[in-house]
Design an enzyme around this catalytic site. Structure first.
Site, PDB file in Angstrom:
ATOM      1  N   ASN A  68       0.871  -1.188   0.142  1.00  0.00           N
ATOM      2  CA  ASN A  68      -0.033  -0.059   0.221  1.00  0.00           C
ATOM      3  C   ASN A  68       1.153   1.270   0.145  1.00  0.00           C
ATOM      4  O   ASN A  68       1.962   1.384   0.809  1.00  0.00           O
ATOM      5  CB  ASN A  68      -1.053  -0.227   0.990  1.00  0.00           C
ATOM      6  CG  ASN A  68      -0.481  -0.069   2.519  1.00  0.00           C
ATOM      7  OD1 ASN A  68       0.497  -0.654   2.814  1.00  0.00           O
ATOM      8  ND2 ASN A  68      -1.187   0.435   3.411  1.00  0.00           N
ATOM      9  N   ILE A  69       0.495   2.472  -0.679  1.00  0.00           N
ATOM     10  CA  ILE A  69       0.984   3.340  -0.989  1.00  0.00           C
ATOM     11  C   ILE A  69       0.094   4.617  -0.521  1.00  0.00           C
ATOM     12  O   ILE A  69      -0.927   5.017  -1.179  1.00  0.00           O
ATOM     13  CB  ILE A  69       1.716   3.700  -2.255  1.00  0.00           C
ATOM     14  CG1 ILE A  69       2.380   2.622  -2.695  1.00  0.00           C
ATOM     15  CG2 ILE A  69       2.415   4.908  -2.523  1.00  0.00           C
ATOM     16  CD1 ILE A  69       2.658   2.461  -4.026  1.00  0.00           C
ATOM     17  N   GLU A  70       0.407   5.236   0.759  1.00  0.00           N
ATOM     18  CA  GLU A  70      -0.525   6.307   1.147  1.00  0.00           C
ATOM     19  C   GLU A  70      -0.279   7.831   0.594  1.00  0.00           C
ATOM     20  O   GLU A  70       1.040   7.742   0.042  1.00  0.00           O
ATOM     21  CB  GLU A  70      -0.637   6.163   2.557  1.00  0.00           C
ATOM     22  CG  GLU A  70      -1.025   4.731   3.208  1.00  0.00           C
ATOM     23  CD  GLU A  70      -1.612   4.966   4.658  1.00  0.00           C
ATOM     24  OE1 GLU A  70      -1.332   5.545   5.389  1.00  0.00           O
ATOM     25  OE2 GLU A  70      -2.478   3.975   5.078  1.00  0.00           O
TER      26      GLU A  70
ATOM     27  N   CYS B 263      -3.940   0.687  -2.711  1.00  0.00           N
ATOM     28  CA  CYS B 263      -3.765  -0.630  -1.701  1.00  0.00           C
ATOM     29  C   CYS B 263      -2.889  -1.342  -2.722  1.00  0.00           C
ATOM     30  O   CYS B 263      -2.444  -1.318  -3.550  1.00  0.00           O
ATOM     31  CB  CYS B 263      -5.141  -1.284  -1.812  1.00  0.00           C
ATOM     32  SG  CYS B 263      -6.563  -0.514  -0.961  1.00  0.00           S
TER      33      CYS B 263
ATOM     34  N   GLU C  27      -2.953  -4.445  -3.219  1.00  0.00           N
ATOM     35  CA  GLU C  27      -3.378  -5.424  -4.098  1.00  0.00           C
ATOM     36  C   GLU C  27      -3.422  -4.896  -5.650  1.00  0.00           C
ATOM     37  O   GLU C  27      -3.173  -5.331  -6.527  1.00  0.00           O
ATOM     38  CB  GLU C  27      -4.888  -5.840  -3.775  1.00  0.00           C
ATOM     39  CG  GLU C  27      -4.968  -6.759  -2.577  1.00  0.00           C
ATOM     40  CD  GLU C  27      -5.361  -5.858  -1.238  1.00  0.00           C
ATOM     41  OE1 GLU C  27      -4.797  -4.740  -1.381  1.00  0.00           O
ATOM     42  OE2 GLU C  27      -6.226  -6.376  -0.780  1.00  0.00           O
TER      43      GLU C  27
ATOM     44  N   CYS D  30     -10.295  -4.600   0.053  1.00  0.00           N
ATOM     45  CA  CYS D  30     -11.644  -3.656  -0.102  1.00  0.00           C
ATOM     46  C   CYS D  30     -12.204  -3.863  -1.242  1.00  0.00           C
ATOM     47  O   CYS D  30     -11.971  -4.541  -2.363  1.00  0.00           O
ATOM     48  CB  CYS D  30     -10.806  -2.283  -0.012  1.00  0.00           C
ATOM     49  SG  CYS D  30     -10.162  -1.611  -1.726  1.00  0.00           S
TER      50      CYS D  30
ATOM     51  N   CYS E 262     -10.584  -2.773  -4.671  1.00  0.00           N
ATOM     52  CA  CYS E 262      -9.554  -3.836  -5.150  1.00  0.00           C
ATOM     53  C   CYS E 262     -10.082  -5.078  -5.861  1.00  0.00           C
ATOM     54  O   CYS E 262      -9.909  -5.584  -6.797  1.00  0.00           O
ATOM     55  CB  CYS E 262      -8.663  -4.222  -4.175  1.00  0.00           C
ATOM     56  SG  CYS E 262      -7.406  -2.936  -3.808  1.00  0.00           S
TER      57      CYS E 262
END
Ligand code: THU
Length: 140
Positions: free
Chosen positions: A42-44, A53, A55, A86, A89
């Site tokens: 995940n990359i916020e 996310c 995935e 989620c 995804c």
């Protein structure tokens, strides 16, 4: 590749997770039908909504390199417990996989693996088939 091996690849990918806002680190490993594996984390983002996310990171890496035909995706968090993809995804995966054959592999909270078919997690999905009637009738 076993489910436990795929989970191990997802755990490696989790090391690269960028999650300074939620503190919730996720890793994913997507198994292609040709046996290759694409990983993601995940990359916020400070603006929150651009967050990607794990995935979808793995899926988009694979698709952007020409891959089609996927068998399974493993998803892991920090606690060894089940992390289910989620809704966004699930929808992204549904575009490229056969929902009654593609599996989501997760940790079971007891050191093992648990899996479900995408069809179980996203029944009655909206798919490219839903658009076929439109493209057959539209004028331009
Ligand atoms: N997240 C994922 O990467 N995959 C999931 O299946 C659940 C949620 C991420 C998004 C966000 O960076 C953090 O977990 C908290 O929602």
């Amino acid at each position: 590749m076993t489910d436990m091996e795929l989970l191990a690849r997802a755990k490696e990918a989790k090391n690269f997770s960028y999650a300074p806002y939620s503190g919730f680190h996720v890793g994913a490993a997507l198994l292609c039908e040709d046996g290759s594996v694409y990983t993601g984390c995940n990359i916020e983002n400070a603006a929150y909504s651009p967050t990607n996310c794990a995935e979808r990171t793995a899926l988009f890496k694979a698709v952007s390199e020409g891959k089609r035909g996927f068998a399974a995706i493993a998803v892991v968090g920090d606690r060894g417990e089940r992390v289910t993809p989620c809704g966004v995804c699930r929808q992204a995966l549904a575009e490229f996989v056969e929902p009654d054959r593609f599996r989501i592999v997760m940790e079971d909270g007891r050191g093992g693996a648990w899996s479900a078919y995408l069809k179980e997690l996203l029944p009655y999905a909206f798919t490219p088939d839903n658009l076929k009637s439109v493209s057959a009738t539209k004028k331009d």
